[in-house]
Design a protein around this motif. Sequence first.
Motif, PDB file in Angstrom:
ATOM      1  N   THR A  67     100.320  82.451 -26.798  1.00  0.00           N
ATOM      2  CA  THR A  67     101.763  82.536 -27.034  1.00  0.00           C
ATOM      3  C   THR A  67     102.311  83.927 -26.742  1.00  0.00           C
ATOM      4  N   SER A  68     101.459  84.952 -26.807  1.00  0.00           N
ATOM      5  CA  SER A  68     101.937  86.306 -26.489  1.00  0.00           C
ATOM      6  C   SER A  68     102.248  86.431 -25.004  1.00  0.00           C
ATOM      7  N   LYS A  69     101.502  85.702 -24.193  1.00  0.00           N
ATOM      8  CA  LYS A  69     101.738  85.718 -22.741  1.00  0.00           C
ATOM      9  C   LYS A  69     102.542  84.513 -22.288  1.00  0.00           C
ATOM     10  N   LYS A  70     102.871  83.638 -23.212  1.00  0.00           N
ATOM     11  CA  LYS A  70     103.592  82.411 -22.892  1.00  0.00           C
ATOM     12  C   LYS A  70     102.882  81.661 -21.756  1.00  0.00           C
ATOM     13  N   SER A  71     101.610  81.413 -21.964  1.00  0.00           N
ATOM     14  CA  SER A  71     100.853  80.726 -20.927  1.00  0.00           C
ATOM     15  C   SER A  71      99.813  79.807 -21.552  1.00  0.00           C
ATOM     16  N   SER A  72      99.401  78.820 -20.767  1.00  0.00           N
ATOM     17  CA  SER A  72      98.382  77.864 -21.181  1.00  0.00           C
ATOM     18  C   SER A  72      97.513  77.548 -19.987  1.00  0.00           C
ATOM     19  N   SER A  73      96.286  77.156 -20.243  1.00  0.00           N
ATOM     20  CA  SER A  73      95.432  76.701 -19.162  1.00  0.00           C
ATOM     21  C   SER A  73      94.765  75.394 -19.547  1.00  0.00           C
ATOM     22  N   LEU A  74      94.508  74.587 -18.540  1.00  0.00           N
ATOM     23  CA  LEU A  74      93.792  73.322 -18.702  1.00  0.00           C
ATOM     24  C   LEU A  74      92.528  73.401 -17.868  1.00  0.00           C
ATOM     25  N   LEU A  75      91.385  73.226 -18.507  1.00  0.00           N
ATOM     26  CA  LEU A  75      90.100  73.217 -17.817  1.00  0.00           C
ATOM     27  C   LEU A  75      89.533  71.804 -17.867  1.00  0.00           C
ATOM     28  N   ILE A  76      89.198  71.277 -16.710  1.00  0.00           N
ATOM     29  CA  ILE A  76      88.494  69.999 -16.627  1.00  0.00           C
ATOM     30  C   ILE A  76      87.071  70.320 -16.186  1.00  0.00           C
ATOM     31  N   THR A  77      86.105  70.005 -17.008  1.00  0.00           N
ATOM     32  CA  THR A  77      84.723  70.297 -16.668  1.00  0.00           C
ATOM     33  C   THR A  77      84.070  69.099 -15.972  1.00  0.00           C
ATOM     34  N   ALA A  78      83.074  69.393 -15.148  1.00  0.00           N
ATOM     35  CA  ALA A  78      82.298  68.346 -14.466  1.00  0.00           C
ATOM     36  C   ALA A  78      83.213  67.290 -13.864  1.00  0.00           C
ATOM     37  N   SER A  79      84.095  67.726 -12.979  1.00  0.00           N
ATOM     38  CA  SER A  79      85.138  66.847 -12.450  1.00  0.00           C
ATOM     39  C   SER A  79      84.546  65.649 -11.700  1.00  0.00           C
ATOM     40  N   ARG A  80      85.346  64.583 -11.673  1.00  0.00           N
ATOM     41  CA  ARG A  80      84.982  63.341 -10.998  1.00  0.00           C
ATOM     42  C   ARG A  80      86.080  62.980  -9.999  1.00  0.00           C
ATOM     43  N   ALA A  81      85.756  62.142  -9.051  1.00  0.00           N
ATOM     44  CA  ALA A  81      86.768  61.705  -8.079  1.00  0.00           C
ATOM     45  C   ALA A  81      87.964  61.075  -8.791  1.00  0.00           C
ATOM     46  N   ALA A  82      87.717  60.408  -9.918  1.00  0.00           N
ATOM     47  CA  ALA A  82      88.794  59.751 -10.667  1.00  0.00           C
ATOM     48  C   ALA A  82      89.753  60.750 -11.319  1.00  0.00           C
ATOM     49  N   ASP A  83      89.386  62.018 -11.341  1.00  0.00           N
ATOM     50  CA  ASP A  83      90.289  63.045 -11.891  1.00  0.00           C
ATOM     51  C   ASP A  83      91.361  63.438 -10.884  1.00  0.00           C
ATOM     52  N   THR A  84      91.246  62.973  -9.658  1.00  0.00           N
ATOM     53  CA  THR A  84      92.248  63.264  -8.636  1.00  0.00           C
ATOM     54  C   THR A  84      93.615  62.773  -9.093  1.00  0.00           C
ATOM     55  N   ALA A  85      94.571  63.701  -9.238  1.00  0.00           N
ATOM     56  CA  ALA A  85      95.892  63.384  -9.786  1.00  0.00           C
ATOM     57  C   ALA A  85      96.716  64.666  -9.782  1.00  0.00           C
ATOM     58  N   SER A  86      97.961  64.543 -10.212  1.00  0.00           N
ATOM     59  CA  SER A  86      98.781  65.723 -10.477  1.00  0.00           C
ATOM     60  C   SER A  86      98.785  65.974 -11.973  1.00  0.00           C
ATOM     61  N   TYR A  87      98.742  67.235 -12.344  1.00  0.00           N
ATOM     62  CA  TYR A  87      98.676  67.619 -13.747  1.00  0.00           C
ATOM     63  C   TYR A  87      99.879  68.496 -14.073  1.00  0.00           C
ATOM     64  N   PHE A  88     100.540  68.156 -15.173  1.00  0.00           N
ATOM     65  CA  PHE A  88     101.762  68.847 -15.566  1.00  0.00           C
ATOM     66  C   PHE A  88     101.644  69.356 -16.996  1.00  0.00           C
ATOM     67  N   CYS A  89     102.148  70.551 -17.223  1.00  0.00           N
ATOM     68  CA  CYS A  89     102.344  70.969 -18.598  1.00  0.00           C
ATOM     69  C   CYS A  89     103.803  70.726 -18.958  1.00  0.00           C
ATOM     70  N   ALA A  90     104.061  70.540 -20.232  1.00  0.00           N
ATOM     71  CA  ALA A  90     105.416  70.258 -20.687  1.00  0.00           C
ATOM     72  C   ALA A  90     105.636  70.899 -22.048  1.00  0.00           C
ATOM     73  N   THR A  91     106.804  71.451 -22.219  1.00  0.00           N
ATOM     74  CA  THR A  91     107.204  71.979 -23.519  1.00  0.00           C
ATOM     75  C   THR A  91     108.403  71.181 -24.012  1.00  0.00           C
ATOM     76  N   VAL A  92     108.608  71.201 -25.291  1.00  0.00           N
ATOM     77  CA  VAL A  92     109.739  70.477 -25.872  1.00  0.00           C
ATOM     78  C   VAL A  92     110.954  71.383 -25.847  1.00  0.00           C
ATOM     79  N   GLY A  93     112.039  70.890 -25.266  1.00  0.00           N
ATOM     80  CA  GLY A  93     113.255  71.678 -25.146  1.00  0.00           C
ATOM     81  C   GLY A  93     114.453  70.930 -25.660  1.00  0.00           C
ATOM     82  N   GLY A  94     115.614  71.496 -25.376  1.00  0.00           N
ATOM     83  CA  GLY A  94     116.856  70.864 -25.811  1.00  0.00           C
ATOM     84  C   GLY A  94     117.176  71.194 -27.251  1.00  0.00           C
TER      85      GLY A  94
END
Lengths: 112, 113
Positions: A67-94
Amino acid sequence: SQQGEEDPQALSIQEGENATMNCSYKTSINNLQWYRQNSGRGLVHLILIRSNEREKHSGRLRVTLDTSKKSSSLLITASRAADTASYFCATVGGQAGTALIFGKGTTLSVSS
Amino acid sequence: EPEVTQTPSHQVTQMGQEVILRCVPISNHLYFYWYRQILGQKVEFLVSFYNNEISEKSEIFDDQFSVERPDGSNFTLKIRSTKLEDSAMYFCASSAESRQPQHFGDGTRLSIL
């Protein structure tokens, strides 16, 4: 805009390798969520991390939040072909706190 | 596992016509949402709905748009007079509470000719 950019925009790896995606945001948050979108499909919720948490695991997924850097990371370990996709982060706004604000996403391609 | 369903999967409409996109949220959820995704761009929030009224809406959700929960199960998005720039994927979502994970349908692809 409340949401920054994910990076990288695209990532190509081999099966078995790890994939790391990063996300930045601009305002204070209650939680940060990661979603996956397979081509032509809706978004699927993967994991939610609260602002008072620093790391969270779910199966092969590991999410960190700085939160100090306002950043997040997502790590997927031991990836598979089925992990092929687009990945989005989202915050709650409004003002009512109901809108999910998405970044542009990272497109992950995992080849076998 | 319960899921959000959307119909139709693809809608082709002439510019200026009205279109209604339909959604059946997860039955015990209380919050309902519409998002859109123009080809190649990010998913954008349109509107949220709770307790039979709009909770909040984005700048995109202008007077051409309206939402309704006509019965206990359906949630609809109406675009009154479609424009070419309304062409996009429209996603419905629902959640049990606000600020919690949202469950998305597979979307309706709207093509305006």
